[in-house]
Design an enzyme around this catalytic site. Sequence first.
Site, PDB file in Angstrom:
ATOM      1  N   SER A 187       1.188  -1.530   0.234  1.00  0.00           N
ATOM      2  CA  SER A 187      -0.322  -0.091   0.235  1.00  0.00           C
ATOM      3  C   SER A 187       1.008   1.040  -0.092  1.00  0.00           C
ATOM      4  CB  SER A 187      -1.270  -0.246   1.561  1.00  0.00           C
ATOM      5  OG  SER A 187      -2.147  -0.716   0.822  1.00  0.00           O
ATOM      6  N   GLY A 211     -11.079  -0.699   5.586  1.00  0.00           N
ATOM      7  CA  GLY A 211     -10.556  -1.763   5.290  1.00  0.00           C
ATOM      8  C   GLY A 211      -9.035  -1.128   4.767  1.00  0.00           C
ATOM      9  N   HIS A 272     -12.614  -5.962  -4.832  1.00  0.00           N
ATOM     10  CA  HIS A 272     -11.458  -7.517  -5.387  1.00  0.00           C
ATOM     11  C   HIS A 272     -11.955  -8.326  -4.445  1.00  0.00           C
ATOM     12  CE1 HIS A 272      -7.052  -6.867  -4.515  1.00  0.00           C
ATOM     13  NE2 HIS A 272      -7.894  -7.202  -3.472  1.00  0.00           N
TER      14      HIS A 272
END
Length: 368
Positions: A187, A211, A272
Amino acid sequence: MGSTGNAEIQIIPTHSSDEEANLFAMQLASAAVLPMALKAAIELDVLEIMAKSVPPSGYISPAEIAAQLPTTNPEAPVMLDRVLRLLASYSVVTYTLRELPSGKVERLYGLAPVCKFLTKNEDGVSLAPFLLTATDKVLLEPWFYLKDAILEGGIPFNKAYGMNEFDYHGTDHRFNKVFNKGMSSNSTITMKKILEMYNGFEGLTTIVDVGGGTGAVASMIVAKYPSINAINFDLPHVIQDAPAFSGVEHLGGDMFDGVPKGDAIFIKWICHDWSDEHCLKLLKNCYAALPDHGKVIVAEYILPPSPDPSIATKVVIHTDALMLAYNPGGKERTEKEFQALAMASGFRGFKVASCAFNTYVMEFLKTA
């Protein structure tokens, strides 16, 4: 004995393509050696040793690497050479040959361009922890259940462990830390690029990272836009390992029950993980938490309509296969599928705003 002209003993492929097809089949049969060899090299810190020991475009011998490892194994240099030779054949590392006084030829190795992302950058992160996550035993086991899931239904991960992946994290503290580190590192690298390419955070007062893991992304947004207050929202067992960041509030909860309010909501690599039904529930919760002018900023891969052989497409399709093995209905989506989710959740506007390292930044707007 037959003569050399006897066609029965000549080893000649009927067609030249037969040779290539056979080699490709053999490569596929042994393809697992590459990620596992790279995993060992990362666990041994081989690439980091190389990065610290040689200048750019320089080379180092396996013996010199082995001398910096905590080992007394006399075979370590030879074993490292074989691992590095494999990595060199895939352009993970470079190599050169050096003839020794004895006449023996020695291989020396250097860092290839991909190692820029497999060794720590100026921020102290790399994709190495992400690779260690992907090759962890916990995530390899579900693949042995893919056949059963296709025949019987269900999710390979659930068949392997009797629960879904997200619940499993709460039962395995070791793997939870491995997973969080892998996701945080990935990330950080992608988010740094997003912040260079995308200006849609400008003017916001409060942003909710749904999240958001341990808060690395939220902290990066606040670092660039200090006027923003960020809420890092994730499951309680995830944020229990989250460090304190200035301007970031950690909140534990379930995104399917509701999400905190903000001017904008950021969702990266979350959709996803889930089926369309789950995504609709999440996005409707986001819609309810936003003001009239609010938006959801969605960062995801976009699945091309055709499975072309480009690396960019392969990365998306690889990730889609991971979702198939691990997550309840998780999948990669096309641009049209994302737009359909946005409209079905009540949003009036949709646009693809930017792309960073194959991750597309989309905006779901409450007002068109």
